[in-house]
Design a protein around this motif. Structure first.
Motif, PDB file in Angstrom:
ATOM      1  N   GLU A   1       0.845  -0.985  -0.004  1.00  0.00           N
ATOM      2  CA  GLU A   1       0.203   0.725   0.164  1.00  0.00           C
ATOM      3  C   GLU A   1       0.710   1.104  -0.124  1.00  0.00           C
ATOM      4  O   GLU A   1       2.458   1.470   0.501  1.00  0.00           O
ATOM      5  CB  GLU A   1      -0.660   0.559   1.537  1.00  0.00           C
TER       6      GLU A   1
ATOM      7  N   ALA B   1       1.212   0.651   9.991  1.00  0.00           N
ATOM      8  CA  ALA B   1       0.782  -0.260   9.557  1.00  0.00           C
ATOM      9  C   ALA B   1       1.670  -1.302   9.644  1.00  0.00           C
ATOM     10  O   ALA B   1       1.076  -3.027   9.717  1.00  0.00           O
ATOM     11  CB  ALA B   1       0.079   0.240   8.163  1.00  0.00           C
TER      12      ALA B   1
ATOM     13  N   ASN C   1      -8.335   0.654   5.226  1.00  0.00           N
ATOM     14  CA  ASN C   1      -7.219  -0.909   6.140  1.00  0.00           C
ATOM     15  C   ASN C   1      -7.721  -0.632   6.900  1.00  0.00           C
ATOM     16  O   ASN C   1      -6.783  -0.564   7.757  1.00  0.00           O
ATOM     17  CB  ASN C   1      -6.193   0.685   6.468  1.00  0.00           C
TER      18      ASN C   1
ATOM     19  N   LEU D   1      -6.119  -4.215   8.451  1.00  0.00           N
ATOM     20  CA  LEU D   1      -4.918  -3.506   8.536  1.00  0.00           C
ATOM     21  C   LEU D   1      -3.900  -3.200   9.787  1.00  0.00           C
ATOM     22  O   LEU D   1      -3.586  -3.601  10.239  1.00  0.00           O
ATOM     23  CB  LEU D   1      -3.869  -3.259   7.136  1.00  0.00           C
TER      24      LEU D   1
END
Length: 408
Positions: free
Chosen positions: A84, A95, A367, A370
């Protein structure tokens, strides 16, 4: 969305028992108080509940419909911390921390919940058709990009991923990338939280913040008032409306996305990808339940969850272009979800300075899966007194939008 959610639960590889609304309601109706109330039963709310309960905190999670019934059930479940493109340094850092944390949590959460999350780490492939595509890709990557991926030339691609199109110029391979079954992850979080003392209520409608001059005092709902010292708003798309009742403007921008699922028969198993393809026009994700998921379209401003022929045709065309053997797969189903984005692309994570006891954790866009693990950890840290500055996430403060309004 509900039809899609039912379909995903049916074929996810795990069949979660329903969290009984009547049972939970009877257990909790006489005790509508908690140290912290979490509003929202998606992956973010459930991750926070799990982390707080792990630390011995008194937690009550309320959900307007069903656990994992919204955006979380419509996600692809990629933990693309390296693939990403994060334009903000704090997002790139979180992340990677979140992916690592989730892998560390896996055994404990699976053991507590009895849920197999389908976490797989086979790496992601980003393929290219020409040298110019590679050059453009390199130029578009920000300085926040992670460690250098492995470069596979045409020969290496055919050796490592023979199912990919033979005309591919080359590809980047990122071995640390992972993916997971989103509904299973969400259920694992919530069941783990319940196993260590958290309370959960589904079907709680008409939620509003209950406040006075001293700050937040709980929430008002369709079944009455629930009191607490802290309230965490983790309602995704509905966060903006709930915060507006508190006089705070936190815009949420809906972005619809469509995903398709296919399956390869034993006869054509050689065509099935064994690693995720993370291309510029599609991602192709082999799941632990045997399916392969293709996603996703991106339709800003759309809030419906209807699947379009045009959208699925686009996905199937792109998938077949990269993986020619995809034409031999059996089409299973398709679904759509709506991602909660924000004007600056950053989620609202932190304390609301003007309202003591009120916290936010929504706006994660695509996200949420994640960032679920790290969001749970960060919110628990803040509930226990750490500041956004101490945690290095002041740029995610929910007050940033209201400060901009004042400056303008």
């Amino acid at each position: 969305m509900r039809e899609g959610a039912r379909s995903i639960r049916k074929r996810s590889g795990y069949h979660p028992r329903a969290v009984s609304r009547s049972k939970l309601g009877s257990e909790i109706r006489g005790n509508l108080h908690a140290e912290t109330i979490i509003v929202g039963g998606g992956v973010i709310g459930c991750a926070i509940a799990c982390e707080l309960a792990t630390r011995g905190h008194d937690v009550l999670l309320v959900e307007r419909a069903r656990i994992a019934g919204g955006t979380s059930c419509a996600a692809a479940g990629m933990l693309a911390a390296d693939s990403e493109e994060f334009t903000h340094a704090v997002m790139a850092r979180l992340a990677k921390e979140s992916r690592e944390l989730l892998h560390k949590q896996k055994e404990r959460i699976s053991s507590l919940s009895g849920v197999e999350m389908g976490l797989q780490q086979y790496g992601f492939i980003t393929p290219f058709r020409s040298y110019s595509e590679v050059s453009n890709y390199k130029n578009s990557r920000s300085s926040n990009s992670s460690e250098e991926p492995f470069w596979w030339d045409r020969v290496s691609v055919q050796q490592e991923a023979s199912w990919l199109n033979r005309d591919i110029y080359g590809a980047y391979y990122r071995p640390s990338e992972s993916e997971i079954l989103p509904v299973n992850l969400t259920q694992a979080y919530v069941r783990s939280a319940q196993a260590i003392g958290a309370r959960v209520m589904e079907g709680i409608q008409d939620v509003r913040l209950h406040m006075d001059v001293n700050g937040v005092q709980g929430i008002q709902t369709s079944i009455g008032t629930m009191t607490s010292k802290n309230v965490i708003v983790a309602t995704g798309l509905h966060g903006e409306e709930l915060m507006r009742h508190a006089g705070l403007i936190l815009p949420v921008l809906p972005v619809k996305g469509e995903i398709a699922a296919v399956h390869f028969s034993p006869r054509h198993i050689g065509y099935r990808p064994d690693k995720t393809v993370y291309a510029d026009d599609i991602y192709i994700v082999p799941k632990a339940n045997g399916e392969v998921w293709l996603g996703a379209t991106s339709l800003p401003g759309r809030t419906d969850t209807k699947v379009s022929v045009q959208g699925i045709q686009k996905l199937l065309t792109a998938a077949t272009s990269w993986v020619p053997g995809m034409k031999e797969a059996h089409f299973l189903r398709a679904w759509a979800g709506v991602r909660p984005s924000t004007p600056d692309g950053l989620p609202y994570i932190g304390a609301c300075e003007s309202i003591p006891g009120l916290f936010t954790a929504f706006g994660h866009y695509r996200n949420g899966i994640l960032l679920s693990a790290i969001t749970g950890s960060l919110m628990a840290d803040m509930i226990y007194g750490k500041t956004s500055e101490a945690l290095g996430i002041q740029d995610l403060s929910p007050d940033r939008m209201n400060r901009k309004e004042i400056l303008q």
